[in-house]
Design a protein around this motif. Sequence first.
Motif, short mmCIF file in Angstrom:
data_model
loop_
_atom_site.label_atom_id
_atom_site.label_comp_id
_atom_site.label_asym_id
_atom_site.label_seq_id
_atom_site.Cartn_x
_atom_site.Cartn_y
_atom_site.Cartn_z
N GLU A 17 0.99 -1.39 -0.01
CA GLU A 17 0.07 -0.03 -0.04
C GLU A 17 0.86 1.34 -0.03
O GLU A 17 0.69 2.17 -0.80
CB GLU A 17 -0.75 -0.09 1.28
CG GLU A 17 -1.69 1.27 1.22
CD GLU A 17 -2.80 1.18 2.32
OE1 GLU A 17 -3.98 1.36 2.09
OE2 GLU A 17 -2.52 0.94 3.64
N VAL A 18 1.96 1.33 0.94
CA VAL A 18 2.87 2.50 0.89
C VAL A 18 3.32 2.67 -0.41
O VAL A 18 3.57 3.70 -0.83
CB VAL A 18 3.59 2.37 2.22
CG1 VAL A 18 4.67 3.33 2.14
CG2 VAL A 18 2.94 2.39 3.47
N VAL A 19 4.02 1.60 -0.88
CA VAL A 19 4.93 1.71 -1.96
C VAL A 19 3.90 2.27 -3.37
O VAL A 19 4.40 2.98 -4.18
CB VAL A 19 5.66 0.26 -2.61
CG1 VAL A 19 6.17 0.47 -3.81
CG2 VAL A 19 6.84 0.09 -1.44
N ALA A 20 2.70 1.62 -3.31
CA ALA A 20 1.97 2.11 -4.54
C ALA A 20 1.54 3.45 -4.27
O ALA A 20 1.48 4.11 -5.29
CB ALA A 20 0.51 1.03 -4.37
N SER A 23 3.10 12.15 -1.35
CA SER A 23 4.34 12.37 -0.37
C SER A 23 4.00 11.73 0.91
O SER A 23 2.94 11.08 1.16
CB SER A 23 4.31 13.89 0.05
OG SER A 23 3.38 14.23 0.96
N LEU A 24 5.34 11.20 1.54
CA LEU A 24 5.12 10.69 2.83
C LEU A 24 4.07 11.20 3.85
O LEU A 24 3.28 10.29 4.27
CB LEU A 24 6.34 10.33 3.33
CG LEU A 24 7.53 9.80 2.65
CD1 LEU A 24 9.00 9.79 3.19
CD2 LEU A 24 7.04 8.41 2.08
N LEU A 25 4.25 12.58 3.90
CA LEU A 25 3.03 13.17 4.87
C LEU A 25 1.70 12.84 4.19
O LEU A 25 0.53 12.48 5.03
CB LEU A 25 3.42 14.55 4.81
CG LEU A 25 2.24 15.22 5.86
CD1 LEU A 25 2.46 14.75 7.21
CD2 LEU A 25 2.91 16.97 5.84
N ALA A 61 -3.48 9.74 4.58
CA ALA A 61 -4.48 8.92 3.78
C ALA A 61 -4.54 7.54 4.59
O ALA A 61 -5.91 6.90 4.64
CB ALA A 61 -4.07 8.59 2.58
N THR A 62 -3.43 7.03 5.17
CA THR A 62 -3.62 5.79 5.93
C THR A 62 -3.78 5.71 7.20
O THR A 62 -4.32 4.65 7.99
CB THR A 62 -2.28 5.01 5.73
OG1 THR A 62 -1.31 5.70 6.38
CG2 THR A 62 -2.17 4.86 4.14
N GLY A 63 -3.85 7.06 7.98
CA GLY A 63 -4.00 7.11 9.46
C GLY A 63 -2.69 6.44 10.13
O GLY A 63 -2.74 6.30 11.30
N ARG A 64 -1.63 6.42 9.37
CA ARG A 64 -0.73 5.95 10.11
C ARG A 64 0.38 6.88 10.51
O ARG A 64 0.49 7.99 9.98
CB ARG A 64 0.18 4.80 9.22
CG ARG A 64 -0.27 3.86 8.98
CD ARG A 64 0.32 2.80 8.00
NE ARG A 64 -0.67 1.78 7.54
CZ ARG A 64 -0.62 1.14 6.29
NH1 ARG A 64 0.36 1.58 5.44
NH2 ARG A 64 -1.26 0.29 6.06
#
Length: 193
Positions: free
Chosen positions: A145-148, A156-158, A163-166
């Motif tokens: 999910e993160v790579v996609a 962006s990472l932020l 988006a993922t709540g992580r």
Amino acid sequence: MDRVATSAWHDEGVDDALIAALRSGDRDAFAALVERETGPIYRTCARILGAGADAEDVAQETFVIAYRSLRGFRGTGSLRGWLLRIASRQAFRRLHRRRPAAPLDAVAEERVADANADPARVSVLRERHGSIRSTVASLPDPYREVVALRFFAELSLLEIAEATGRPLNTVKTHLRRGLERLRPLLGDEESPS
């Protein structure tokens, strides 16, 4: 509603107004959302699946799922990030279900698009992109999910964290670990693009 449709996607006040309108059943608000987000959603699906009917279908499915799931949207991240997350998950599901055959007309379209393209190079690039998509699809869920979202949706990472709540550091760790798992699988190829 025009102000909502033409404003920047990351303007939280606009997203809040749009979400409120969507939750109240405003069809014009949903049409504005579809118009505003179709491009990024389709591009993400096309990067995962390759351009074509599958990418179009998954982009449409994304909006249907979003419409049905809007009440479940927590609002902790951007509306676009949430939609891209749905799109990437649906695209990977479709990628797992479909046969690995490439339609012949797609190869012909690429050669027609660039008359100077070397057919062997076009074929190698097509195979490489398919290999990268399949390899990313084989990653365990948090890494996939993160790579996609990073390479196919170009978040962006932020934005991924929102988006993922992580937490941001978790996203960074998942991206690093996902890329570490990809390197031996891809051999001498570059990171996904």
